[in-house]
Design an enzyme around this catalytic site. Structure first.
Site, PDB file in Angstrom:
ATOM      1  N   HIS A  78      13.952  -0.047 -14.437  1.00  0.00           N
ATOM      2  CA  HIS A  78      13.329  -1.289 -13.948  1.00  0.00           C
ATOM      3  C   HIS A  78      12.213  -1.709 -14.894  1.00  0.00           C
ATOM      4  O   HIS A  78      11.053  -1.328 -14.730  1.00  0.00           O
ATOM      5  CB  HIS A  78      12.781  -1.075 -12.535  1.00  0.00           C
TER       6      HIS A  78
ATOM      7  N   HIS B   5      11.010  -5.383 -16.902  1.00  0.00           N
ATOM      8  CA  HIS B   5      11.211  -6.807 -17.143  1.00  0.00           C
ATOM      9  C   HIS B   5      10.822  -7.144 -18.579  1.00  0.00           C
ATOM     10  O   HIS B   5       9.692  -6.861 -18.999  1.00  0.00           O
ATOM     11  CB  HIS B   5      10.366  -7.646 -16.183  1.00  0.00           C
TER      12      HIS B   5
ATOM     13  N   HIS C  77      15.417  -6.929  -5.673  1.00  0.00           N
ATOM     14  CA  HIS C  77      14.030  -6.697  -5.284  1.00  0.00           C
ATOM     15  C   HIS C  77      13.928  -6.852  -3.766  1.00  0.00           C
ATOM     16  O   HIS C  77      14.209  -7.922  -3.223  1.00  0.00           O
ATOM     17  CB  HIS C  77      13.113  -7.719  -5.946  1.00  0.00           C
TER      18      HIS C  77
ATOM     19  N   GLU D 168       9.227  -4.861  -1.174  1.00  0.00           N
ATOM     20  CA  GLU D 168       8.020  -4.829  -1.997  1.00  0.00           C
ATOM     21  C   GLU D 168       6.966  -5.673  -1.289  1.00  0.00           C
ATOM     22  O   GLU D 168       6.032  -5.162  -0.681  1.00  0.00           O
ATOM     23  CB  GLU D 168       8.315  -5.360  -3.400  1.00  0.00           C
TER      24      GLU D 168
ATOM     25  N   ASP E 131       8.158  -1.438 -14.483  1.00  0.00           N
ATOM     26  CA  ASP E 131       8.160  -2.822 -14.015  1.00  0.00           C
ATOM     27  C   ASP E 131       7.779  -3.767 -15.155  1.00  0.00           C
ATOM     28  O   ASP E 131       8.641  -4.362 -15.791  1.00  0.00           O
ATOM     29  CB  ASP E 131       7.235  -2.999 -12.809  1.00  0.00           C
TER      30      ASP E 131
END
Length: 350
Positions: free
Chosen positions: A22, A24, A207, A210, A288
């Site tokens: 994970h 980005h 997602h 969260e 992330d």
């Protein structure tokens, strides 16, 4: 085996082979590169000293969803040319390789990369695919690419990204990611697109859990047929959602520092990943947005053993679990797992 706070253990974490599920692209840009782009394209940003405050979480800032997301706003202005997009992809992969990441699952949002100059989505995707393949080959790093779209953006945009990704399934794009504001926008309008994506051979990560509750995790598993859950740290709020995730052996892509910085968890010590593991959930450690958070995966592994008190053997299990949950084709996934087990055994005595 050394205790987690022993110097040898810390050194081991730096050289430990790692798996990232994970990360980005848009949250992984080097500050030095941003400074160069800003100068070359006369972008309206402050002096070099002030730029990190715009795009990275700083000490003393509010740890909130709004503040975390605000760091992405200036970043959207930097994608001024195909060469810049190619460069940042190559640098992200180089940085992962330097951190001993053996397999990287890099997700990117085509619309975010295209927006500044109105680039065609198909061309943006091909720029990312070609540069990522080249960089991964040069660095000896295994790679899967995941195209992402947001639930708070138009369904038509998601439809375009899904169709383009399906056309590239098995030849550049390995999965789809549904991201965005889950607190205020439902994922259900995207169910049909996600079903079509799976039929085309793409894997799904969503997602959920969260900024929204455990019901979103259950929805992602039951109604959207997710292979993995991005974050999912609120799953323990509902025992039925926890049981479902355990029964389906769903992998959770947990990002501890990000969860604290975005206000999902009040502190590292209060993070629920230990409870998730105790409940039999398949939770893994990820970054992330490493540039926004000013971390790398070694930092997250260090939190795992020094703050969350996982043993090195337990961390090894989490690394292998991440490899087994990768979106690689079965034969390549098995090859990755076999080589990783050998490498881990050389560094960690169980």
């Amino acid at each position: 085996m050394e205790s987690p706070d022993h110097p040898l253990a810390a050194q081991c974490l730096q050289t430990l082979p790692k798996i990232e599920l994970h990360r980005h692209l848009e949250g992984s840009l080097r500050i030095s590169t941003l400074r160069q782009i800003a100068r070359q394209h006369n972008l309206p940003f402050p002096s070099n000293a002030d730029l990190p405050a715009l795009v990275q979480i700083q000490a003393g800032e509010p740890l909130t969803f709004a503040n975390f997301l605000s760091k992405f706003q200036p970043l959207r202005q930097f994608y001024q040319s195909p060469q810049i997009i190619t460069r940042v992809v190559e640098e992200v992969i180089a940085d992962a390789a330097a951190d001993q990441v053996r397999h990287l699952e890099l997700r990117f949002t085509p619309a975010a990369l295209a927006r500044a100059q109105g680039f065609p989505l198909n061309e943006v995707m091909d720029w990312v695919i070609e540069s990522a393949r080249r960089a991964a080959s040069q660095r000896g790093l295994s790679l899967a690419l995941i195209a992402s779209f947001n639930r708070h953006e138009p369904l038509e945009l998601a439809r375009q990204v899904t169709a383009l990704s399906a056309d590239r399934a098995g030849s550049g794009i390995d999965g789809l990611d549904l991201a965005g504001n889950e607190a205020e926008f439902s994922a259900l309008p995207f169910a049909g697109l996600l079903r079509e994506a799976k039929q085309s051979g793409l894997r799904l990560t969503i997602h959920a859990g969260e900024w929204g509750g455990a019901a979103n995790v259950r929805e992602a598993i039951q109604d959207l047929n997710a292979d993995r859950i991005g974050h999912g740290v609120r799953v323990l709020e509902d025992s039925s959602a926890t049981a479902l995730a355990r029964e389906r052996q769903i992998t959770f892509e947990v990002c501890v520092t990000s969860n604290v910085q975005s206000g999902v968890c009040p502190s590292v010590l209060a993070h629920p990943i230990r409870g998730m593991l105790a409940a039999g959930l398949n939770a893994t450690f990820n970054t992330d947005d490493p540039s926004i958070s000013n971390i790398d995966l070694t930092h997250e592994y260090r939190l795992a053993v020094q703050e969350l008190q996982l043993t090195l053997a337990q961390l090894k299990d989490r690394v292998l679990a991440a490899a087994r949950a990768s979106f690689l084709p079965p034969a390549k996934r098995q090859t990755l797992c076999d080589s990783l087990e050998i490498e881990l055994a050389q560094q960690i005595s169980t």
